[in-house]
Design a protein around this motif. Structure first.
Motif, PDB file in Angstrom:
ATOM      1  N   GLY A  91      -6.889  -4.793  -4.326  1.00 24.19           N
ATOM      2  CA  GLY A  91      -6.306  -4.117  -5.434  1.00 24.19           C
ATOM      3  C   GLY A  91      -6.616  -2.767  -5.956  1.00 24.19           C
ATOM      4  N   LEU A  92      -7.252  -2.196  -4.864  1.00 22.38           N
ATOM      5  CA  LEU A  92      -7.851  -0.980  -5.071  1.00 22.38           C
ATOM      6  C   LEU A  92      -6.923   0.188  -4.358  1.00 22.38           C
ATOM      7  N   ALA A  93      -6.775   1.192  -5.009  1.00 26.61           N
ATOM      8  CA  ALA A  93      -5.815   2.155  -4.655  1.00 26.61           C
ATOM      9  C   ALA A  93      -6.459   3.461  -3.898  1.00 26.61           C
ATOM     10  N   SER A  94      -5.859   4.233  -2.923  1.00 17.99           N
ATOM     11  CA  SER A  94      -6.433   5.217  -2.265  1.00 17.99           C
ATOM     12  C   SER A  94      -5.480   6.102  -1.862  1.00 17.99           C
ATOM     13  N   VAL A  95      -5.964   7.454  -1.393  1.00 17.76           N
ATOM     14  CA  VAL A  95      -4.899   8.432  -0.474  1.00 17.76           C
ATOM     15  C   VAL A  95      -5.957   8.982   0.437  1.00 17.76           C
ATOM     16  N   PRO A  96      -5.394   8.954   1.781  1.00 18.80           N
ATOM     17  CA  PRO A  96      -6.176   9.636   2.696  1.00 18.80           C
ATOM     18  C   PRO A  96      -6.091  10.886   2.615  1.00 18.80           C
ATOM     19  N   MET A  97      -6.761  11.954   3.003  1.00 16.40           N
ATOM     20  CA  MET A  97      -6.508  13.514   2.749  1.00 16.40           C
ATOM     21  C   MET A  97      -7.012  13.979   3.810  1.00 16.40           C
ATOM     22  N   PRO A 147     -10.226   9.469  -1.649  1.00 16.51           N
ATOM     23  CA  PRO A 147     -10.441   8.864  -2.980  1.00 16.51           C
ATOM     24  C   PRO A 147     -10.007   7.544  -3.242  1.00 16.51           C
ATOM     25  N   VAL A 148     -10.638   6.639  -3.992  1.00 17.52           N
ATOM     26  CA  VAL A 148     -10.506   5.449  -4.376  1.00 17.52           C
ATOM     27  C   VAL A 148     -10.782   5.059  -5.558  1.00 17.52           C
ATOM     28  N   GLY A 149      -9.705   4.126  -6.173  1.00 14.60           N
ATOM     29  CA  GLY A 149      -9.953   3.864  -7.445  1.00 14.60           C
ATOM     30  C   GLY A 149      -8.901   2.756  -7.722  1.00 14.60           C
ATOM     31  N   TYR A 150      -8.890   2.348  -9.243  1.00 17.88           N
ATOM     32  CA  TYR A 150      -7.827   1.535  -9.624  1.00 17.88           C
ATOM     33  C   TYR A 150      -6.680   2.335 -10.007  1.00 17.88           C
ATOM     34  N   ARG A 155       0.814  -1.138   0.096  1.00 22.35           N
ATOM     35  CA  ARG A 155      -0.062  -0.029  -0.140  1.00 22.35           C
ATOM     36  C   ARG A 155       0.845   1.205  -0.119  1.00 22.35           C
ATOM     37  N   ARG A 156       0.707   2.147  -0.866  1.00 18.79           N
ATOM     38  CA  ARG A 156       1.122   3.528  -0.799  1.00 18.79           C
ATOM     39  C   ARG A 156       0.031   4.439  -1.241  1.00 18.79           C
ATOM     40  N   SER A 157       0.275   5.705  -1.041  1.00 15.54           N
ATOM     41  CA  SER A 157      -0.759   6.687  -1.327  1.00 15.54           C
ATOM     42  C   SER A 157      -0.849   6.783  -3.093  1.00 15.54           C
ATOM     43  N   ILE A 158      -1.706   6.795  -3.498  1.00 13.25           N
ATOM     44  CA  ILE A 158      -1.883   6.737  -4.792  1.00 13.25           C
ATOM     45  C   ILE A 158      -2.850   8.015  -5.435  1.00 13.25           C
ATOM     46  N   ARG A 159      -2.316   8.912  -6.367  1.00 10.57           N
ATOM     47  CA  ARG A 159      -3.235  10.176  -6.585  1.00 10.57           C
ATOM     48  C   ARG A 159      -3.411  10.399  -8.148  1.00 10.57           C
ATOM     49  N   ARG A 160      -3.419   9.229  -8.962  1.00  9.11           N
ATOM     50  CA  ARG A 160      -3.892   9.090 -10.148  1.00  9.11           C
ATOM     51  C   ARG A 160      -4.612   7.778 -10.309  1.00  9.11           C
ATOM     52  N   GLY A 202      -7.652   3.259   9.160  1.00 10.59           N
ATOM     53  CA  GLY A 202      -6.764   2.144   8.767  1.00 10.59           C
ATOM     54  C   GLY A 202      -7.056   0.909   8.279  1.00 10.59           C
ATOM     55  N   TYR A 203      -8.300   0.450   8.773  1.00  8.73           N
ATOM     56  CA  TYR A 203      -8.825  -0.765   8.287  1.00  8.73           C
ATOM     57  C   TYR A 203      -9.040  -0.682   6.762  1.00  8.73           C
ATOM     58  N   LEU A 204      -9.695   0.453   6.357  1.00  9.89           N
ATOM     59  CA  LEU A 204     -10.125   0.784   4.985  1.00  9.89           C
ATOM     60  C   LEU A 204      -8.991   0.761   4.059  1.00  9.89           C
ATOM     61  N   LEU A 205      -7.828   1.496   4.579  1.00 10.56           N
ATOM     62  CA  LEU A 205      -6.573   1.574   3.386  1.00 10.56           C
ATOM     63  C   LEU A 205      -6.005  -0.044   3.164  1.00 10.56           C
TER      64      LEU A 205
END
Ligand code: FMN
Length: 205
Positions: free
Chosen positions: A151-157, A182-185, A17-22, A141-144
């Protein structure tokens, strides 16, 4: 019935897991999103109060407006779903019946309700909201991790104007918003982890 993908193990999810912004424009299948939310809602909270609430925003106009309220951070508009995680302590305290375990009945049940209400009676709504936000970070934390597992990416903001977000989404003034998510592939790899070593953080006594 949609077949849900098999999630990765928790170690893999934590490492990857890492923060994804695209994000890719692909929508998230609703059964998958529901499964992830169901699992995340297993998160624990003090007194089992579960003061968290979530708005799953998919509407393009709303996402655009949320982006404006988030200082133009484009991931808010690009992600197919933005989870708005908020805590509503006033709602939680008004509905204690929902959260007290069914195994606790009679006098013990009434006593538990009274002791919870007493604990919060001395706090003003702002302090209560802060407390609720603290609990909601456990859910975050659970959600992330669960999102990553599927296989879904996200970034806490936290970079948003909470008053604008509340007005936009019709949230009560007393609500606290611990994060937009935000959540997505993923359409990028994100940055490799940069973390303090265990020795800097943990002491074994
Ligand atoms: C509570 C919280 C708020 C954050 N707010 C933002 C934000 O507003 N915008 C953003 O791009 N990243 C935000 N981040 C992401 C962090 O910068 C990121 O998690 C951190 O640098 C570690 O990188 P990683 O998530 O890729 O491991 C936030 C993270 C957390 C946990």
């Amino acid at each position: 019935m949609t077949t849900l993908p098999k999630p990765s193990d928790v170690r893999t999810a934590a490492l990857e897991r890492r923060s994804i912004r695209r994000y890719r424009p692909d929508p998230i299948p609703e059964p998958l999103l529901r499964e992830i939310l169901e699992l995340a809602l297993k998160a624990p909270s003090a007194w089992n109060l579960q003061p968290w609430r979530i708005l799953a925003v998919r509407d393009p106009e709303l996402k655009r407006a949320l982006k404006e309220a988030s200082f133009g951070q484009r991931q808010v508009e690009e992600a197919p779903v933005v989870l708005v995680l908020y805590a509503d302590m006033e709602d939680a305290l008004a509905h204690l019946e929902e959260v007290i375990h069914p195994g606790v009945q009679g006098e013990r049940r009434e006593a538990q309700k009274a002791s919870i209400l007493k604990a919060f009676a001395g706090m003003d709504p702002k302090a209560r909201a802060q407390w609720g936000a603290g609990q909601s970070y456990i859910l975050l934390g659970y959600l992330l991790l669960i999102l990553q597992g599927y296989g879904l990416a996200s970034v806490p903001m936290l970079g948003f104007d909470p008053e604008r977000v509340k007005a936009l989404l019709g949230l009560p003034a007393h609500a606290a918003i611990p994060a937009l998510l935000p959540v997505g592939y993923p359409a990028e790899e994100g940055f490799p982890h940069h973390r303090l070593p265990l020795e800097r953080v943990v002491r074994f006594l």
